[in-house]
Design a protein around this motif. Structure first.
Motif, PDB file in Angstrom:
ATOM      1  N   ALA A 258      40.874  30.161  42.976  1.00  0.00           N
ATOM      2  CA  ALA A 258      41.337  28.949  43.663  1.00  0.00           C
ATOM      3  C   ALA A 258      42.860  28.852  43.640  1.00  0.00           C
ATOM      4  CB  ALA A 258      40.713  27.717  43.009  1.00  0.00           C
ATOM      5  N   LEU A 259      43.472  29.228  42.517  1.00  0.00           N
ATOM      6  CA  LEU A 259      44.928  29.169  42.404  1.00  0.00           C
ATOM      7  C   LEU A 259      45.602  30.085  43.414  1.00  0.00           C
ATOM      8  CD1 LEU A 259      47.527  28.310  40.835  1.00  0.00           C
ATOM      9  CD2 LEU A 259      47.142  30.316  39.376  1.00  0.00           C
ATOM     10  N   ILE A 260      45.124  31.328  43.508  1.00  0.00           N
ATOM     11  CA  ILE A 260      45.737  32.285  44.435  1.00  0.00           C
ATOM     12  C   ILE A 260      45.501  31.883  45.882  1.00  0.00           C
ATOM     13  CG2 ILE A 260      45.739  34.703  45.194  1.00  0.00           C
ATOM     14  CD1 ILE A 260      45.004  35.468  42.324  1.00  0.00           C
ATOM     15  N   ARG A 261      44.293  31.378  46.181  1.00  0.00           N
ATOM     16  CA  ARG A 261      44.017  30.930  47.548  1.00  0.00           C
ATOM     17  C   ARG A 261      44.877  29.732  47.923  1.00  0.00           C
ATOM     18  NH1 ARG A 261      39.566  32.333  50.583  1.00  0.00           N
ATOM     19  NH2 ARG A 261      40.658  31.021  52.092  1.00  0.00           N
TER      20      ARG A 261
ATOM     21  N   GLY B 116      47.133  42.422  50.359  1.00  0.00           N
ATOM     22  CA  GLY B 116      47.143  42.647  48.910  1.00  0.00           C
ATOM     23  C   GLY B 116      46.658  41.430  48.146  1.00  0.00           C
ATOM     24  N   VAL B 117      47.089  40.255  48.588  1.00  0.00           N
ATOM     25  CA  VAL B 117      46.653  39.020  47.945  1.00  0.00           C
ATOM     26  C   VAL B 117      45.141  38.863  48.061  1.00  0.00           C
ATOM     27  CG1 VAL B 117      46.717  36.502  48.113  1.00  0.00           C
ATOM     28  CG2 VAL B 117      48.851  37.812  48.177  1.00  0.00           C
ATOM     29  N   PHE B 118      44.602  39.184  49.243  1.00  0.00           N
ATOM     30  CA  PHE B 118      43.165  38.991  49.439  1.00  0.00           C
ATOM     31  C   PHE B 118      42.335  40.098  48.786  1.00  0.00           C
ATOM     32  CE2 PHE B 118      44.448  35.681  52.272  1.00  0.00           C
ATOM     33  CZ  PHE B 118      43.392  34.779  52.195  1.00  0.00           C
ATOM     34  N   PHE B 119      42.941  41.223  48.471  1.00  0.00           N
ATOM     35  CA  PHE B 119      42.257  42.212  47.634  1.00  0.00           C
ATOM     36  C   PHE B 119      42.029  41.615  46.244  1.00  0.00           C
ATOM     37  CE2 PHE B 119      42.844  45.760  50.562  1.00  0.00           C
ATOM     38  CZ  PHE B 119      41.790  46.597  50.208  1.00  0.00           C
ATOM     39  N   ILE B 120      43.029  40.882  45.749  1.00  0.00           N
ATOM     40  CA  ILE B 120      42.907  40.247  44.430  1.00  0.00           C
ATOM     41  C   ILE B 120      41.849  39.155  44.460  1.00  0.00           C
ATOM     42  CG2 ILE B 120      44.101  38.899  42.664  1.00  0.00           C
ATOM     43  CD1 ILE B 120      46.684  40.310  43.525  1.00  0.00           C
ATOM     44  N   THR B 121      41.892  38.283  45.482  1.00  0.00           N
ATOM     45  CA  THR B 121      40.905  37.200  45.562  1.00  0.00           C
ATOM     46  C   THR B 121      39.498  37.765  45.773  1.00  0.00           C
ATOM     47  OG1 THR B 121      41.258  36.881  47.950  1.00  0.00           O
ATOM     48  CG2 THR B 121      42.589  35.545  46.435  1.00  0.00           C
ATOM     49  N   ALA B 122      39.397  38.870  46.523  1.00  0.00           N
ATOM     50  CA  ALA B 122      38.085  39.502  46.728  1.00  0.00           C
ATOM     51  C   ALA B 122      37.528  40.005  45.405  1.00  0.00           C
ATOM     52  CB  ALA B 122      38.208  40.654  47.725  1.00  0.00           C
ATOM     53  N   PHE B 123      38.395  40.612  44.575  1.00  0.00           N
ATOM     54  CA  PHE B 123      37.953  41.089  43.255  1.00  0.00           C
ATOM     55  C   PHE B 123      37.494  39.927  42.390  1.00  0.00           C
ATOM     56  CE2 PHE B 123      39.156  41.560  38.780  1.00  0.00           C
ATOM     57  CZ  PHE B 123      38.306  42.585  38.411  1.00  0.00           C
ATOM     58  N   LEU B 124      38.262  38.819  42.401  1.00  0.00           N
ATOM     59  CA  LEU B 124      37.927  37.673  41.555  1.00  0.00           C
ATOM     60  C   LEU B 124      36.610  37.027  41.974  1.00  0.00           C
ATOM     61  CD1 LEU B 124      41.466  36.044  41.169  1.00  0.00           C
ATOM     62  CD2 LEU B 124      40.126  37.143  39.368  1.00  0.00           C
ATOM     63  N   ILE B 125      36.400  36.871  43.284  1.00  0.00           N
ATOM     64  CA  ILE B 125      35.162  36.228  43.736  1.00  0.00           C
ATOM     65  C   ILE B 125      33.967  37.153  43.506  1.00  0.00           C
ATOM     66  CG2 ILE B 125      35.141  36.960  46.167  1.00  0.00           C
ATOM     67  CD1 ILE B 125      34.387  33.423  44.793  1.00  0.00           C
TER      68      ILE B 125
ATOM     69  N   ALA C  36      45.782  39.696  59.527  1.00  0.00           N
ATOM     70  CA  ALA C  36      45.936  39.921  58.084  1.00  0.00           C
ATOM     71  C   ALA C  36      45.989  41.409  57.757  1.00  0.00           C
ATOM     72  CB  ALA C  36      44.799  39.247  57.321  1.00  0.00           C
ATOM     73  N   PHE C  37      45.259  42.234  58.509  1.00  0.00           N
ATOM     74  CA  PHE C  37      45.256  43.673  58.262  1.00  0.00           C
ATOM     75  C   PHE C  37      46.587  44.322  58.631  1.00  0.00           C
ATOM     76  CE2 PHE C  37      40.637  43.102  58.169  1.00  0.00           C
ATOM     77  CZ  PHE C  37      40.302  43.923  57.104  1.00  0.00           C
ATOM     78  N   LYS C  38      47.420  43.601  59.381  1.00  0.00           N
ATOM     79  CA  LYS C  38      48.744  44.107  59.747  1.00  0.00           C
ATOM     80  C   LYS C  38      49.830  43.575  58.816  1.00  0.00           C
ATOM     81  CE  LYS C  38      47.395  44.355  64.629  1.00  0.00           C
ATOM     82  NZ  LYS C  38      47.665  43.853  66.002  1.00  0.00           N
ATOM     83  N   GLN C  39      49.423  42.787  57.815  1.00  0.00           N
ATOM     84  CA  GLN C  39      50.367  42.203  56.864  1.00  0.00           C
ATOM     85  C   GLN C  39      49.995  42.675  55.455  1.00  0.00           C
ATOM     86  OE1 GLN C  39      49.343  38.160  58.442  1.00  0.00           O
ATOM     87  NE2 GLN C  39      51.575  37.884  58.528  1.00  0.00           N
ATOM     88  N   PRO C  40      50.639  43.734  54.961  1.00  0.00           N
ATOM     89  CA  PRO C  40      50.281  44.313  53.657  1.00  0.00           C
ATOM     90  C   PRO C  40      50.309  43.306  52.513  1.00  0.00           C
ATOM     91  CG  PRO C  40      51.779  45.760  54.833  1.00  0.00           C
ATOM     92  CD  PRO C  40      51.713  44.489  55.622  1.00  0.00           C
ATOM     93  N   ARG C  41      51.280  42.393  52.530  1.00  0.00           N
ATOM     94  CA  ARG C  41      51.374  41.420  51.446  1.00  0.00           C
ATOM     95  C   ARG C  41      50.161  40.484  51.443  1.00  0.00           C
ATOM     96  NH1 ARG C  41      56.588  37.457  50.241  1.00  0.00           N
ATOM     97  NH2 ARG C  41      55.758  36.516  48.333  1.00  0.00           N
ATOM     98  N   VAL C  42      49.787  39.991  52.620  1.00  0.00           N
ATOM     99  CA  VAL C  42      48.611  39.113  52.728  1.00  0.00           C
ATOM    100  C   VAL C  42      47.353  39.881  52.338  1.00  0.00           C
ATOM    101  CG1 VAL C  42      47.164  37.804  54.333  1.00  0.00           C
ATOM    102  CG2 VAL C  42      49.655  37.656  54.499  1.00  0.00           C
TER     103      VAL C  42
ATOM    104  N   ALA D 149      48.200  31.258  48.771  1.00  0.00           N
ATOM    105  CA  ALA D 149      48.128  32.071  49.985  1.00  0.00           C
ATOM    106  C   ALA D 149      47.040  31.493  50.885  1.00  0.00           C
ATOM    107  CB  ALA D 149      47.826  33.522  49.633  1.00  0.00           C
ATOM    108  N   PRO D 150      47.302  30.350  51.481  1.00  0.00           N
ATOM    109  CA  PRO D 150      46.253  29.640  52.216  1.00  0.00           C
ATOM    110  C   PRO D 150      45.805  30.365  53.482  1.00  0.00           C
ATOM    111  CG  PRO D 150      48.377  28.599  52.608  1.00  0.00           C
ATOM    112  CD  PRO D 150      48.599  29.642  51.553  1.00  0.00           C
ATOM    113  N   MET D 151      44.532  30.260  53.738  1.00  0.00           N
ATOM    114  CA  MET D 151      43.938  30.745  54.986  1.00  0.00           C
ATOM    115  C   MET D 151      42.697  29.911  55.220  1.00  0.00           C
ATOM    116  SD  MET D 151      42.571  34.590  56.031  1.00  0.00           S
ATOM    117  CE  MET D 151      44.202  35.334  56.208  1.00  0.00           C
ATOM    118  N   GLU D 152      42.350  29.711  56.463  1.00  0.00           N
ATOM    119  CA  GLU D 152      41.147  28.941  56.763  1.00  0.00           C
ATOM    120  C   GLU D 152      39.951  29.484  55.987  1.00  0.00           C
ATOM    121  OE1 GLU D 152      40.563  26.220  58.596  1.00  0.00           O
ATOM    122  OE2 GLU D 152      42.712  25.979  58.976  1.00  0.00           O
ATOM    123  N   ALA D 153      39.075  28.581  55.554  1.00  0.00           N
ATOM    124  CA  ALA D 153      37.959  28.966  54.680  1.00  0.00           C
ATOM    125  C   ALA D 153      37.125  30.095  55.272  1.00  0.00           C
ATOM    126  CB  ALA D 153      37.078  27.749  54.396  1.00  0.00           C
ATOM    127  N   LEU D 154      36.752  29.985  56.539  1.00  0.00           N
ATOM    128  CA  LEU D 154      35.904  30.993  57.159  1.00  0.00           C
ATOM    129  C   LEU D 154      36.624  32.330  57.276  1.00  0.00           C
ATOM    130  CD1 LEU D 154      33.425  32.002  58.611  1.00  0.00           C
ATOM    131  CD2 LEU D 154      34.258  30.913  60.716  1.00  0.00           C
TER     132      LEU D 154
END
Length: 296
Positions: free
Chosen positions: A167-170, A76-85, A68-74, A173-178
């Protein structure tokens, strides 16, 4: 699917919602300390990141996070989900440390109904008559709570909105829960550490002053955060979405009971009417899900 697998899924989902519903009790020892919600959040992020990384090593999912750290788009999405959570956790911690447990429970009563709206608006999912009526009733309840009190129930709305959009963004952009949770906490942990260092430099860090029980609760917050999310992921894979949705209301119901019966939060008749309107929406929503499940 075998009956035993469905029963196992039911048990995992039940354990998840039972744990989330009793979180006000879990955090109660910390509430008795002088630690503010922002420091509790920072500590929770750090210990959650450590615990999640340990689980990544145990279950050998580290490569997923590294990719994921090698995929800027992914990323970026998880920066948003991290902020929301993080926003969700912060508002929830503030609520339970400032005697707003009822407002927090209201937020999680609203959340499943908000998910229906978000699915309709963003994913073009169809809304049946029962779901539409449920949304109208819940909206009426929110307005009733806002107008007599002269203020909008911000705590409930922020909790519902932050977790709903999370939940909508996840979902998109699905990824295993853990792996997803580990990535989010890893993203947040540098900010959390910097904030704790800043508090230490200003002599405002509350840590050594905690008693034994408070220290255990704080250090255990990583496991308390991560394990229920894993239970949720397992349960979601083994039981139907309709049953998962019905079980979801265990959590805010228990939070509501904690606020009224254990922590003696006041509940006026005017506020009660607003809650009843939201609960009516919940009941209509559940009956709609039940009827839909029967037709499938």
């Amino acid at each position: 699917m075998k009956i035993s697998e469905k029963l196992k899924g039911w048990h995992y989902a039940f354990l998840c919602y039972l744990t989330w519903g009793t979180f006000p009790i879990y955090w109660y020892p910390i509430n008795q300390s002088a630690m503010p919600a922002d420091q509790i959040l920072a500590q929770r992020i750090v210990w959650s990141a450590i615990f999640a990384v340990l689980l990544l090593l145990v279950y050998r999912q580290g490569r997923t996070v590294l990719r994921a750290f090698k995929q800027p788009r992914v990323l970026g999405v998880f920066f948003i989900t991290a902020f929301l959570i993080a926003l969700n956790w912060l508002v929830y911690l503030w609520a339970i440390t400032n005697d707003h447990i009822l407002d927090a429970s209201l937020g999680y009563f609203i959340n499943p109904l908000l998910n229906v709206f978000l699915g309709w608006f963003f994913l073009k999912e169809k809304i049946n008559n029962a779901q539409l009526l449920a949304l109208i009733s819940a909206t009426a309840g929110i307005l009733w709570l806002a107008i007599p009190a002269g203020q909008i129930p911000w705590v409930a709305l922020i909790l519902a909105a932050s977790f709903g959009f999370y939940a909508l963004i996840r979902k998109l952009a699905p990824m295993e829960a853990l792996a997803g949770l580990a990535l989010e906490t890893i993203i947040l942990s540098p900010f959390a550490l910097l904030y704790l260092i800043y508090c230490y430099s200003q002599n405002t860090l509350i840590f050594s002053e905690l008693n034994g029980l408070q220290m255990v609760v704080l250090l255990g917050s990583g496991a308390a955060t991560t394990i229920p999310l894993l239970w949720f992921a397992i349960g979601a894979r083994k039981i139907s979405m309709s049953l998962l949705g019905m079980l979801q209301y265990i959590s805010p119901s228990l939070q509501f009971l904690c606020g009224v019966l254990i922590f003696n939060e006041s509940l006026s008749m005017e506020r009660m009417i607003g809650y009843v309107l939201v609960w009516a929406g919940v009941i209509i929503f559940l009956f709609g899900m039940r009827n839909k499940a029967k037709k499938v």
